[in-house]
Design an enzyme around this catalytic site. Structure first.
Site, PDB file in Angstrom:
ATOM      1  N   LYS A   1     -45.480  68.056  75.393  1.00 12.10           N
ATOM      2  CA  LYS A   1     -45.518  69.322  76.144  1.00 12.10           C
ATOM      3  C   LYS A   1     -44.978  69.078  77.533  1.00 12.10           C
ATOM      4  O   LYS A   1     -45.335  68.085  78.179  1.00 12.10           O
ATOM      5  CB  LYS A   1     -46.977  69.813  76.242  1.00 12.10           C
ATOM      6  CG  LYS A   1     -47.122  71.141  76.947  1.00 12.10           C
ATOM      7  CD  LYS A   1     -46.906  72.296  76.001  1.00 12.10           C
ATOM      8  CE  LYS A   1     -46.754  73.631  76.715  1.00 12.10           C
ATOM      9  NZ  LYS A   1     -45.371  73.885  77.192  1.00 12.10           N
TER      10      LYS A   1
ATOM     11  N   LYS B   1     -50.808  64.143  82.864  1.00 13.48           N
ATOM     12  CA  LYS B   1     -51.287  65.436  83.370  1.00 13.48           C
ATOM     13  C   LYS B   1     -52.105  66.138  82.274  1.00 13.48           C
ATOM     14  O   LYS B   1     -53.216  66.611  82.516  1.00 13.48           O
ATOM     15  CB  LYS B   1     -50.061  66.292  83.752  1.00 13.48           C
ATOM     16  CG  LYS B   1     -50.368  67.487  84.600  1.00 13.48           C
ATOM     17  CD  LYS B   1     -49.123  68.331  84.827  1.00 13.48           C
ATOM     18  CE  LYS B   1     -48.132  67.732  85.797  1.00 13.48           C
ATOM     19  NZ  LYS B   1     -47.110  68.730  86.224  1.00 13.48           N
TER      20      LYS B   1
ATOM     21  N   LYS C   1     -40.545  66.218  78.647  1.00 16.94           N
ATOM     22  CA  LYS C   1     -39.844  66.904  79.747  1.00 16.94           C
ATOM     23  C   LYS C   1     -38.378  66.973  79.370  1.00 16.94           C
ATOM     24  O   LYS C   1     -37.861  66.101  78.689  1.00 16.94           O
ATOM     25  CB  LYS C   1     -39.991  66.121  81.053  1.00 16.94           C
ATOM     26  CG  LYS C   1     -39.660  66.915  82.298  1.00 16.94           C
ATOM     27  CD  LYS C   1     -40.784  67.880  82.624  1.00 16.94           C
ATOM     28  CE  LYS C   1     -40.790  68.336  84.043  1.00 16.94           C
ATOM     29  NZ  LYS C   1     -42.136  68.668  84.492  1.00 16.94           N
TER      30      LYS C   1
ATOM     31  N   ASN D   1     -41.820  79.298  92.562  1.00 19.89           N
ATOM     32  CA  ASN D   1     -42.986  79.825  91.855  1.00 19.89           C
ATOM     33  C   ASN D   1     -44.288  79.194  92.362  1.00 19.89           C
ATOM     34  O   ASN D   1     -45.255  79.892  92.646  1.00 19.89           O
ATOM     35  CB  ASN D   1     -42.780  79.586  90.347  1.00 19.89           C
ATOM     36  CG  ASN D   1     -43.988  79.986  89.537  1.00 19.89           C
ATOM     37  OD1 ASN D   1     -44.887  79.185  89.319  1.00 19.89           O
ATOM     38  ND2 ASN D   1     -44.043  81.238  89.123  1.00 19.89           N
TER      39      ASN D   1
HETATM   40  N1  GLU Z   1     -43.237  72.428  84.344  1.00 19.29           N
HETATM   41  C1  GLU Z   1     -44.649  72.488  84.515  1.00 19.29           C
HETATM   42  C2  GLU Z   1     -45.206  71.129  84.873  1.00 19.29           C
HETATM   43  O1  GLU Z   1     -44.499  70.278  85.356  1.00 19.29           O
HETATM   44  C3  GLU Z   1     -45.347  73.151  83.336  1.00 19.29           C
HETATM   45  C4  GLU Z   1     -45.191  72.475  82.012  1.00 19.29           C
HETATM   46  C5  GLU Z   1     -45.713  73.286  80.852  1.00 19.29           C
HETATM   47  O2  GLU Z   1     -46.217  74.360  81.059  1.00 19.29           O
HETATM   48  O3  GLU Z   1     -45.569  72.801  79.724  1.00 19.29           O
HETATM   49  O4  GLU Z   1     -46.367  70.876  84.760  1.00 19.29           O
END
Ligand code: GLU
Length: 431
Positions: free
Chosen positions: A85, A109, A121, A236
């Site tokens: 994710k 995370k 990513k 954002n």
């Molecule tokens: N791009 C965001 C992050 O770095 C969200 C990632 C997501 O929602 O999967 O945490």
């Protein structure tokens, strides 16, 4: 230390920073946590790189009829806890090791928050500010055609990141659904509400960051009412964090974006500044504010600093001059490791990115759950669940920090690595 030796040591720290590669930084963070937890070397050997890394070349017809080939990347770091994710960014300077690092941060995370996900990513090297909507749509669809076999609601679920947004997610979901001959809303998160997006997703990264800052301020006995806040980055995460913390009574004294900064020692109105930026392309020049450089902004005297832009912004030189008490990392990797040590020595409480920026992926998880059950929650329900998850994660990390007497960043990595290692162990990956 003599003055000469101190100058030499400082020069070495700065020289090391110049060659900073986020991939090496995250490897160092993982090694530190594995050692502190006393885990076997196999844990580090598995976690020190992504399990899969894809590179694709995407030909796109531009509006003038010519064809340009864009490079795209998707990194899947680890899926012991669940499908990969993480976001997908559009940025001219992305490079493969950066994407690898960002996918690794996502694993940890998700693990800190206790989400049933691994880390991924992606990125496309492009400058979205110079592209038309049609070109962006063709690029987005082309990327999905190139990576369709490796993504999916139970494999890898992309989401917005730097310079990507719900519209881009919508084109991508549409392309993926067409290829599969069925609607697959759960393949991406951060979608528009009308096609399975979640209430509250847009604000989630900022909201999560503000919750962790609020909890940290409580621990330090700093009242948020009247606290002076500086925000770097007005996309954002930054613009919404500024608004939410202002709503809690804090005084936002300076904000910036990639083009410039705006400073008002008496406190600015984050909503008015955003309206100004939307009309004029930058926060700089917003009525009632003075321009401020990036360096001056980061080193302003304040109580809370929220870096919400890119990696490696708080360097050794900045860290030595910083005059804040709390840093809430809404961006991924904004503080260099050398700077992190300096901040620790100087008594600045740094809320690490894998905790403070986790609100976005947490509501992405809620979005995916809603997609899987085809049943949607109200914004209030989403925000309540987000609040509960963030506070719980903050307390988990804070307890580790207090009990083991380590930095919050090390504590967060310890919490995360312990979870991933446990999943790998029960799955039989560690022998
Ligand atoms: N791009 C965001 C992050 O770095 C969200 C990632 C997501 O929602 O999967 O945490």
């Amino acid at each position: 230390m003599t003055t000469d030796a101190a100058t030499a040591a400082a020069a070495t720290a700065e020289a090391r920073e110049e060659t900073l590669n986020p991939f090496h930084i995250v490897q160092h963070q993982v090694r530190e946590a594995v050692n502190a937890l006393g885990l076997e070397p196999a844990v580090y050997e598995i976690l020190k790189q992504p399990m899969r890394f894809f590179e694709v070349a995407i030909p796109v017809q531009l509006d003038d009829g010519s064809v340009r080939v864009f490079m795209g990347y998707r990194s899947q770091h680890n899926d012991a806890l669940g499908p990969a994710k993480g976001g997908l960014r559009f940025h001219p300077q992305v490079f493969p090791d950066e994407v690898r690092a960002l996918s690794m941060w996502m694993t940890f995370k998700c693990a800190v928050l206790g989400l049933p996900y691994g880390g991924g990513k992606g990125a496309i090297a492009c400058n979205p500010k110079e592209m038309s909507p049609g070109e962006l749509e063709r690029l987005s669809r082309g990327f999905i055609r190139a990576v369709a076999p490796i993504i999916g609601p139970s494999k890898d679920i992309p989401a917005p990141d730097v310079y990507t947004n719900p519209q881009i997610m919508a084109w991508m979901v549409d392309e993926y659904s067409k290829l599969r001959w069925e609607n697959q809303f759960g393949v991406m998160t951060g979608k528009p509400l009308i096609i399975g997006g979640s209430a509250g997703r847009n604000e989630a990264t900022a909201r999560g960051c503000v919750v962790t800052v609020r909890e940290a301020a409580k621990k330090l006995g700093i009242p948020l009412k009247g606290a002076r806040v500086v925000v770097q980055g007005y996309g954002n995460a930054g613009s919404i964090a500024a608004r939410l913390i202002h709503e809690l009574g804090a005084k936002v004294i300076a904000v910036s974006d990639s083009r410039g900064g705006a400073f008002d020692p008496d406190g600015l109105d984050p909503v008015k500044v955003l309206e100004y930026k939307n009309k004029n392309g930058s926060v700089e020049g917003a009525p009632g504010t003075r321009p401020i450089s990036n360096d001056d902004l980061l080193t302003l005297e304040c109580d809370i600093l929220i870096p919400a832009a890119l990696e490696n912004q708080i360097t050794v030189s900045v860290a030595r001059r910083i005059k804040t008490r709390i840093i809430g990392e809404a961006a991924n990797g904004p503080t260099t490791p050398e700077a992190d040590d300096i901040l620790f020595d100087r008594g600045v409480l740094v809320l690490p990115d894998i905790l403070a920026s986790a609100g976005g992926v947490t509501v992405s998880y809620f979005e995916w759950v809603q997609n899987l059950m085809n049943f949607y929650w109200t914004e209030e329900e989403v925000n309540q669940r987000l609040e509960a998850k963030m506070v719980e994660a903050f307390e988990r990390v804070y307890a580790m920090h207090r009990d083991k007497k380590v930095k919050l960043r090390v504590a967060a990595f310890m919490v995360a690595v312990a979870r991933v290692a446990e999943a790998m162990r029960v799955r039989g990956w560690l022998g």
